[in-house]
Design an enzyme around this catalytic site. Structure first.
Site, PDB file in Angstrom:
ATOM      1  N   HIS A 134       0.804  -1.223   0.000  1.00  0.00           N
ATOM      2  CA  HIS A 134       0.000   0.000   0.000  1.00  0.00           C
ATOM      3  C   HIS A 134       0.831   1.264   0.000  1.00  0.00           C
ATOM      4  O   HIS A 134       0.300   2.361   0.138  1.00  0.00           O
ATOM      5  CB  HIS A 134      -0.944  -0.006   1.213  1.00  0.00           C
ATOM      6  CG  HIS A 134      -1.869  -1.178   1.229  1.00  0.00           C
ATOM      7  ND1 HIS A 134      -2.519  -1.609   2.370  1.00  0.00           N
ATOM      8  CD2 HIS A 134      -2.238  -2.030   0.239  1.00  0.00           C
ATOM      9  CE1 HIS A 134      -3.259  -2.665   2.081  1.00  0.00           C
ATOM     10  NE2 HIS A 134      -3.098  -2.942   0.797  1.00  0.00           N
ATOM     11  N   CYS A 145      13.103   7.657 -13.476  1.00  0.00           N
ATOM     12  CA  CYS A 145      14.290   6.816 -13.238  1.00  0.00           C
ATOM     13  C   CYS A 145      14.066   5.775 -12.146  1.00  0.00           C
ATOM     14  O   CYS A 145      14.890   4.877 -11.959  1.00  0.00           O
ATOM     15  CB  CYS A 145      15.497   7.682 -12.894  1.00  0.00           C
ATOM     16  SG  CYS A 145      15.396   8.522 -11.302  1.00  0.00           S
TER      17      CYS A 145
END
Length: 478
Positions: A134, A145
């Site tokens: 979560h 990136c």
């Protein structure tokens, strides 16, 4: 397939009464079960641990379905409890640290967490051996990136939204996003896929402090059954998966895992929290070149505008050879401006850094030597080595407040010296009764309210952006 928002609410109502009542095994039965669990762990070749909110209740973070859980109190129309410890100062429990020891020993292969408190990562579980289904309240990520930034403050948004900070990678420079997922989001494949793979491979999946009620996360532990693996559930309430488990233990998670560690003859090392700050000394000659106008700023390493949540105030004094007036910096940004004659002899600035609520000691002292005529070299020390030395000193002295230089950078224009320092702000010991601790407590009411309002700490499905590397974590100055 993840449930939609309305379906989740309906599902929660349907199963919400399961496990509301706490159940405790008798002392004799509990000991028998702990011994059985210990034997299973000893024989295990691929142990996976699946954790929920119950693993963090002893850290002062409430669960959801317990008698004093957030959802239980909400349903009864009751106010959230008063508490004293800010969310960002919560420290790992005995169980968190025991899992670190099991991982270091090669016994624990992977951890799957439904929590967003960041305590598994803070305790020392390697990121590559952790799925945070979560998200993490203290993590930001660059979606280009894939670099992750682990902060010392709660990220201000949820739902994978852009934050005010940017990636420090010059090739990106994109705005970062929070990692905590919202109700309508599906569980992220970058976290789900390794979690599923390890559960399928596991010979034991140990479920700790979770009600196992929200799909699809609750079905992950059962994936080991197809390959002959075993499921163990340690929880104070009944769960819908109890009938499929090989062993169900009703007891406090810390007591159960503490008993296992004792039978395994494994020591749980203290948790030492180290926070970072930077001092920025900027100087410039006056127009007549008789004085040096200089500014000293105590700042976060994460961002120029970021607060330093572990600092309440900074008291500034000077060495005897520099008769400047003392100062107290009690508002962010912590900044001091002074003027000194250009011909002044070298002197020291002494900082008394007063810690905020939730830290394990009152303050730490930092001495900054200043010489306007001397050149300064850059310096970069090995972070792991510095951290090990600081932790060793803290444990040996049974106290915190120690600090050490990590890095020194020099800038030409404007002429500046930036020093990054590591400071020990908490230490907590673990024994059978968890007697000896420093800075322990429970969460502040404000933090509880944020958890209530967001509805994001639940065991519900979530989503993460594509194009990332989940193993790259950075403590940066961005």
């Amino acid at each position: 397939m993840s449930l939609g928002y309305a379906e989740k609410l309906s599902y929660i109502e349907d199963v919400g009464n399961v496990g509301m009542t706490e159940i405790f095994d008798s002392p004799h039965l509990l000991q028998e079960k702990i011994e059985r669990l210990t034997m299973m762990i000893r024989k295990s070749k691929h142990l996976v641990v699946f954790t929920g909110a119950g693993i963090s209740t002893s850290c002062g973070i409430p669960d959801f379905r317990g008698p004093t859980g957030i959802w239980t109190l909400q349903r009864g129309g009751n106010a959230l409890p008063e508490a004293s410890l800010p969310f960002h100062r919560a420290m790992p429990s005995m169980t968190h640290m025991a899992l670190v020891e099991l991982e270091r020993a090669g016994i624990l292969k992977f951890v799957i967490s439904q929590n967003i408190d960041g305590l598994h990562l803070r305790s020392g579980i390697p990121r590559e051996k952790l799925s945070e289904l979560h998200g993490n309240s203290f993590m930001e990520r660059c979606t280009s990136c894939g670099v992750e930034y682990f902060r010392d403050f709660e990220v201000e948004s949820v739902g994978l939204k852009e934050t005010s900070r940017r990636c420090s990678n010059a090739d990106c420079d994109l705005k970062l996003k929070d990692t905590v997922l919202d109700w309508e989001d599906a569980l992220p494949p970058e976290e789900m896929n390794p979690a599923e793979a390890h559960c399928e491979k596991a010979d034991v999946v140990l479920c700790l402090g979770t009600s196992l009620q929200i799909t699809p996360a609750c079905n992950l532990p059962l994936k080991c059954l197809r390959g002959g693996g075993k499921v163990v559930i340690v929880n104070l309430q009944k769960t819908p998966k109890d009938k499929k488990a090989n062993l169900v233990i009703h007891g406090f998670v810390d007591k159960v895992i503490g008993g296992v560690m004792e039978l395994l003859n494994m020591r749980i090392r203290p948790f030492v929290r180290i926070d970072l700050l930077q001092t920025v000394l900027t100087q410039a000659l006056s127009l007549d070149e008789r004085y040096v106008n200089w500014t000293l700023r105590i700042a976060s390493i994460h961002d120029k505008k970021a607060l330093l949540p572990f600092i309440k105030s900074v008291e500034v004094s000077f060495s005897d050879n520099q008769p400047m007036k003392k100062a107290v910096l009690d508002k962010h940004p912590f900044q001091l401006k002074r003027r000194t004659v250009w011909t002044a002899e070298p002197f020291d600035v002494i900082l008394k850094v007063n810690f905020s609520e939730g830290c394990g000691c009152a303050c730490s002292r930092i001495k900054i030597p200043i010489d306007f005529h001397a050149s300064t070299d850059t310096l970069k020390r090995d972070k792991d080595h510095v951290f090990r030395k600081l932790k060793s000193k803290a444990i040996k002295g049974s106290c915190c407040g120690q600090n050490s230089v990590l890095e020194r950078k020099v800038m030409i224009a404007p002429k500046s010296e930036i020093i990054v320092r590591a400071i020990v702000t908490n230490i907590r010991w673990y024994d059978e009764k968890m007697v000896k601790s420093a800075g322990a407590g429970s969460l502040s009411k404000g933090s509880l309210k944020r958890r209530k309002d967001r509805k994001n700490e639940t065991e519900a499905g979530r989503k993460r952006p594509k194009g990332q590397n989940r193993h790259k974590i950075r403590l940066s100055n961005k």
